[in-house]
Structure formats: structure tokens, C-alpha cells
Design an enzyme around this catalytic site. Structure first.
Site, short mmCIF file in Angstrom:
data_model
loop_
_atom_site.label_atom_id
_atom_site.label_comp_id
_atom_site.label_asym_id
_atom_site.label_seq_id
_atom_site.Cartn_x
_atom_site.Cartn_y
_atom_site.Cartn_z
CG HIS A 1 5.45 49.11 -13.55
ND1 HIS A 1 4.19 49.58 -13.92
CD2 HIS A 1 6.02 48.66 -14.70
CE1 HIS A 1 4.04 49.41 -15.24
NE2 HIS A 1 5.12 48.85 -15.72
CG ASP B 1 2.01 45.92 -17.94
OD1 ASP B 1 2.38 46.74 -18.79
OD2 ASP B 1 2.67 44.90 -17.65
#
Length: 297
Positions: free
Chosen positions: A182, A252
């Protein structure tokens, strides 16, 4: 009924995500997702920092097909600790359509590593987010990195941007391919060309063994879902355009430990043309790069 009760302030994953308007290219990989439990079959770790709701492999496959992905990379989450049984079960059931990133301890044996490899594991994850671990894994990462190198595995590291200056030298000394989760969680209230994000870009530019996931706007955005997480777009697009051969993307799902809101996975997919504006960028981000990293064999 499971004896594991999800944390009261931890939101359940989205039950009816929208159908993406963006049509994913054939062969697209969701390169960052998880399976949780089911807790009755695969208990959560006693040392976990949160208790999630169940999110099974079959529910993940259903989401994969609904969104239009072809394959998955399943990442071991901290709620299962170093017990990779739920991950391995999903990989074994995937018919080759999933690969994995495990969590291991220094005590892991060569035979256990080989068994994980046979199941489809191709990396090991280490968490440097201080609120999610009891101690930062400097020693174990250094030792395990040298052991997994011969397997052709990579290391996944999860950290927050403000911690990068103190971690920089340690990370750049690692002997394998390193994948950053991320984008190192940049502070999007700061400018893309500010000193904090410049250090991340320097890490990527000067170390060709480093890759980055440009995922999880729901964790990084200040504007939030009502504005489509648009404040994250300039950061992700900068990484995609600067390092097109070393970027990955994933949903995710099921979005561990989310408390403010639960993202709509279809709307996350619809962000992809904003961060990867050409078909070439999209193909590299979603097909070529994850295939090269996880299905090279």
C-alpha cells in the site's frame, strides 16, 4: 456457532458490492486479499490484535468471479499469526488460481518451507506497523530472508510512511525482491512532491528489487468514500507511471480491522483507470507483473 466473536467495532465486509463499470482485462489478478477462518476450522491466533468475522475461501472465489478477476494472491493476515493452515487450505482448493504470502517464525523448518512452496506460497510477510505487532521483526526478517532466497520467494513489508526514515537502511540491505504494501501508507494530506513521499519514491528508484502495491485507498484516504478516495489517486498514479514494471494491485478483501466504513469492492475496481490510465499500464499492473512474480514457474 463459532466461539470467535468479531470485534464489536470491526465492520463486516460488504455484503452486496456494486458490479464494476470498469471491465477487467482477461487474466487480471487480485494481488492482495485474505481469508479469515472459518474460526471453528482454523482458529485465530491467541496473540492477535483484532478478531475478524469469518471470510472463507469460497466467499473469496465468489467475489473474484463477480468482480471479473481470474486469479488471487492471498496474504496471511496478522489475526492468524504464523498459523498458515487457512491460507494453505485455500491455495490447495484454488486449482492453481491462487498463490500465497505466508507468515513464518525463525523456527520454521526447511521441510515446512518446502511444503508451503508446494502449496503455492511465494513470499513471506513482515509487519512493521507498531500498533499491530508486539515487537518489530528486525532479527527474524534478516534470518528468514536468507533462507527463502533460494526458494525464489520475496518479502512483503507493511509499514507506515512516517516510519520509513528509521527503516530505510535496514530495508535496502535485504537480499531478495521486496514488495511494499500500500505504498507505505503515505500521508495524503502532504503533497505528492513533498519530502515524505519523495523518500518512498527514492527507495523505489534506487533499489530495483523493490516493488509496491498501489492498493488500499480506503485506509489511506482522508476524503473517504463519499469523494471516491480521490486524494489517493495522485500518489498511486505517480507510482504506476514511475515504476510500471514493479507495481501490483489488490482489493484487500475482506478489509481487515476497518472501523470507519467498509469499502465497496466494485467501486475500488472502478478506481483502476484513474491510477493506471492506459491499457498498457493496466495490463502490467493487473496481469504481467503479478504473473511474473507469482506464477513464474
Amino acid at each position: 456457532m463459532s466461539k470467535f466473536v468479531a470485534d464489536a467495532d470491526w465492520l463486516h465486509w460488504h455484503q452486496s458490492p456494486s458490479k464494476p463499470q470498469f471491465i477487467l482485462p482477461n487474466g487480471a489478478v487480485d494481488a492482495h486479499c485474505h481469508v479469515f477462518g472459518p474460526g471453528e476450522q482454523f482458529p485465530f491466533a491467541p496473540e492477535r490484535k483484532y478478531t475478524p468475522c469469518d471470510a472463507s475461501k469460497d466467499q473469496l472465489w465468489a467475489l473474484r468471479d463477480y468482480l471479473g478477476f481470474s486469479r488471487n494472491v492471498i496474504v496471511q493476515a496478522t489475526c492468524h499469526g504464523a498459523d498458515n493452515r487457512a491460507l494453505v487450505d485455500a491455495l490447495n482448493a484454488s486449482k492453481g488460481l491462487a498463490r500465497g504470502v505466508a507468515t513464518v517464525k525463525e523456527s520454521v523448518t526447511d521441510a515446512e518451507l518446502e511444503a508451503l512452496h508446494a502449496a503455492g506460497v511465494r513470499g513471506v510477510r513482515f509487519n512493521f506497523v507498531k500498533r499491530l505487532v508486539d515487537a518489530l521483526p528486525f532479527d527474524s526478517l534478516g534470518k528468514i530472508a536468507n533462507r527463502i532466497k533460494d526458494l525464489g520467494w520475496h518479502i512483503v513489508i507493511y509499514f507506515e510512511s512516517q516510519e520509513l526514515p528509521e527503516l530505510y537502511d535496514f530495508f535496502t540491505a535485504l537480499p531478495t525482491t521486496v514488495v511494499i504494501d500500500h505504498m507505505g501508507r503515505p500521508d495524503v494530506s502532504k503533497p505528492v512532491d513533498g519530502d515524505q513521499f519523495k523518500l518512498f519514491l527514492k527507495l523505489m528508484a534506487e533499489n530495483e528489487n523493490f516493488w509496491s502495491k498501489v492498493s488500499c485507498p480506503e485506509r489511506i484516504s482522508i476524503d473517504g468514500p463519499d469523494k471516491g478516495y480521490r486524494d489517493v489517486v495522485p500518489f498511486a498514479r505517480k507510482v504506476v507511471e514511475s515504476f510500471p514494471d514493479r507495481v501490483l494491485w489488490g482489493t484487500d478483501w475482506p478489509h481487515p480491522n476497518m472501523k470507519s466504513h467498509m469499502p465497496d469492492d466494485g467501486k475500488l475496481v472502478d478506481m483502476l483507470p484513474l491510477i493506471a490510465p492506459s491499457e498498457e499500464f493496466q495490463r502490467k499492473l493487473l496481469i504481467d507483473n503479478p504473473t511474473r512474480l507469482y506464477w513464474a514457474d
